[in-house]
Design a protein around this motif. Structure first.
Motif, PDB file in Angstrom:
ATOM      1  N   TRP A 105      -0.411   2.883   5.995  1.00 22.28           N
ATOM      2  CA  TRP A 105      -1.678   2.205   6.291  1.00 22.28           C
ATOM      3  C   TRP A 105      -2.254   2.768   7.587  1.00 22.28           C
ATOM      4  N   ASP A 106      -3.538   3.120   7.574  1.00 27.47           N
ATOM      5  CA  ASP A 106      -4.198   3.669   8.761  1.00 27.47           C
ATOM      6  C   ASP A 106      -4.578   2.515   9.698  1.00 27.47           C
ATOM      7  N   TYR A 133       0.827  -1.198   0.000  1.00 26.09           N
ATOM      8  CA  TYR A 133       0.000   0.000   0.000  1.00 26.09           C
ATOM      9  C   TYR A 133       0.867   1.257   0.000  1.00 26.09           C
ATOM     10  N   LYS A 145       1.626   6.477   1.053  1.00 28.20           N
ATOM     11  CA  LYS A 145       0.994   6.760   2.342  1.00 28.20           C
ATOM     12  C   LYS A 145       1.121   5.557   3.273  1.00 28.20           C
ATOM     13  N   THR A 186       0.901   4.092  -2.967  1.00 28.31           N
ATOM     14  CA  THR A 186       0.294   5.394  -2.685  1.00 28.31           C
ATOM     15  C   THR A 186       1.238   6.399  -2.045  1.00 28.31           C
ATOM     16  N   ASN A 216     -12.108   0.307   6.731  1.00 26.51           N
ATOM     17  CA  ASN A 216     -10.768   0.287   6.147  1.00 26.51           C
ATOM     18  C   ASN A 216     -10.365  -1.136   5.778  1.00 26.51           C
ATOM     19  N   TYR A 257      -6.983   2.813   3.859  1.00 29.72           N
ATOM     20  CA  TYR A 257      -7.541   4.097   4.270  1.00 29.72           C
ATOM     21  C   TYR A 257      -8.988   3.893   4.705  1.00 29.72           C
ATOM     22  N   TYR A 258      -9.491   4.766   5.535  1.00 34.77           N
ATOM     23  CA  TYR A 258     -10.905   4.716   5.909  1.00 34.77           C
ATOM     24  C   TYR A 258     -11.742   5.426   4.855  1.00 34.77           C
ATOM     25  N   SER A 259     -12.731   4.723   4.344  1.00 33.63           N
ATOM     26  CA  SER A 259     -13.660   5.384   3.427  1.00 33.63           C
ATOM     27  C   SER A 259     -14.548   6.329   4.227  1.00 33.63           C
TER      28      SER A 259
END
Length: 441
Positions: free
Chosen positions: A113-114, A105, A111, A109, A163, A167-169
């Motif tokens: 991972w959340d 991920y 970024k 991206t 998620n 990411y959280y939608s």
């Protein structure tokens, strides 16, 4: 051993009576007698245990000694097996390759991972936006004493969902608490109206990658999404009864193989919902009660935060330990909830009648579970049962397994990192393209 002999019979009798009382409590107070068929097995077990406990007062000491050894051995075996099932369940829920997944991920991206839980990200975002919300699914109101039974979430709020993709939608809910651009409710004509559970709700992807948005893009016509995570067939039918407008051309009923029958079984034990099943004129007029729905949902979110703080939420060790003590997995294995075939058929009949009265065309979409593609074999009992019911009712049946996944070289590629329950962006796209192709005039 002498001490165990002395307390064995009184302890066994006390436990048996407590089990009977707890069964009565669950069956008659919590579920108002609506689940007597399910609890019948527990009535039999507790009654048999009471009879057994009484007889142990009159057997000789040697037999009682053997009996104690047998009971202890049986309990040990029972909990060892429950431990195995618990470990298996937890292992299936854990990401299989968390390091490589997070790295992949990040490579894709740039970024991280959340890793926050939904409650944690909600608490973080609430500090900068007091209009933030999390979904409060209708299933959360099952068997609660409330003046109404909400069928949607909090309205006009940024809503954090889930998620599975790193990411959280997050979506902006509409005036009724669904995942739609609010202006869609004002359109003169709605080409597609979707009902279903989390996959219709748009789990773990943002617009325009959810089903309703993809349909709107493909058709260049308006859509409405009435899906919500955790919904089963009775809640979906009730939602149509409350929110279906006369300007809807096509109703897309999306069935999830993963849990729809289990959800329906639970919904049938909710007296409030059964009003929709039994009375074709029943309504709560929920469109006029959104403020009340919002307040109920906000209070449930506050309760969820408190449960998180106390360690009583479903992610906590305490919650899992209670399930283990109650041998939850073994009980589900031995006494699974029956398939409510007749009730499901009636709900589809009622839905078809509703669609006809509304001059809408009804389509039935069958979504397979990811489990079909994770193992070498799958149980098709529900598939053939559901398909037979839909076909006999002359409702167009869209088979997503046959039309999409069987044509893929690797069907798991359509799920986030080949392991999560919902679809990734590509999965939503291919499934929705098929629905569009097979529902075009």
């Amino acid at each position: 051993m002498n001490f165990l002999k002395k307390i064995f019979s009184p302890a066994a009798l006390t436990f048996s009576f407590l089990l009977l009382i707890y069964t009565l409590y669950r069956s008659e107070i919590i579920y108002y007698g609506a689940q007597r068929e399910y609890y019948y097995n527990y009535y039999l077990i507790s009654s048999a245990l009471i009879f057994f406990s009484v007889t142990t007062f009159f057997i000789n000491h040697k037999i009682k000694e053997y009996l104690i050894i047998l009971v202890i051995s049986s309990l040990l075996s029972l909990y060892l097996f429950e431990g195995y099932l618990t470990f298996k369940e937890l292992n299936e829920k854990l990401p299989k390759n968390i390091t490589s997944k997070e790295q992949l991920y990040e490579n894709q991206t740039g970024k991280k991972w959340d890793k926050r839980t939904m409650v944690e990200i909600y608490q973080d975002l609430k500090k900068i936006n007091n209009k933030i919300a999390i979904p409060v699914a209708p299933e959360n109101y099952l068997n609660l004493s409330k003046p109404i039974f909400p069928l949607s979430g909090i309205s006009n709020s940024e809503t954090i969902y889930c998620n599975e993709n790193g990411y959280y939608s997050i979506y902006q809910s509409d005036r009724y608490g669904f995942n739609n651009p609010d202006e869609n409710w004002d359109k003169k004509e709605i080409e597609y109206l979707l009902v279903g559970d989390s996959l219709v709700h748009g789990a773990c992807v943002n617009r325009p990658n959810d089903m309703a948005s993809v349909l709107e893009t493909l058709s260049n016509k308006s859509t409405l999404n009435l899906g919500y995570g955790g919904n089963g067939p009775l809640i979906e039918y009730a939602t149509l009864r409350e929110y279906l407008n006369i300007n809807v051309k096509k109703i897309i009923w999306v069935y999830s193989e993963t849990n729809d029958f289990r959800n329906l079984y639970n919904e049938m034990n909710e007296k409030f919902l059964m009003n929709y099943f039994d009375d074709s004129t029943f309504t709560q007029n929920l469109k006029l009660k959104q403020n009340e729905i919002n307040n109920l949902a906000i209070n449930l979110i506050k309760e969820k935060e408190k449960e998180k703080e106390k360690g009583n939420d479903v992610e906590s060790f305490k919650f899992k330990l209670i399930k283990f003590i109650k041998i939850f997995n073994i009980r589900i294995l031995i006494f699974p909830a029956p398939a409510p075939e007749l009730e499901f058929k009636k709900i589809l009949e009622l839905t078809k009648d509703l669609a006809i009265k509304n001059n809408s065309k009804l389509y039935f979409v069958y979504l397979p579970t990811i489990g079909r593609y994770q193992t070498a074999s799958s149980n098709d009992d529900y598939y053939y049962l559901v398909k037979d019911i839909v076909k006999k009712l002359n409702i167009p049946f869209i088979d997503i397994n046959k039309e999409v996944f069987e044509k893929e070289e690797d069907p798991l590629k359509l799920f986030p990192f080949e392991e999560y329950l919902h679809y990734n962006v590509e999965g939503y796209k291919k499934v929705t393209e098929t629905i569009y192709r097979l529902s075009k005039d």
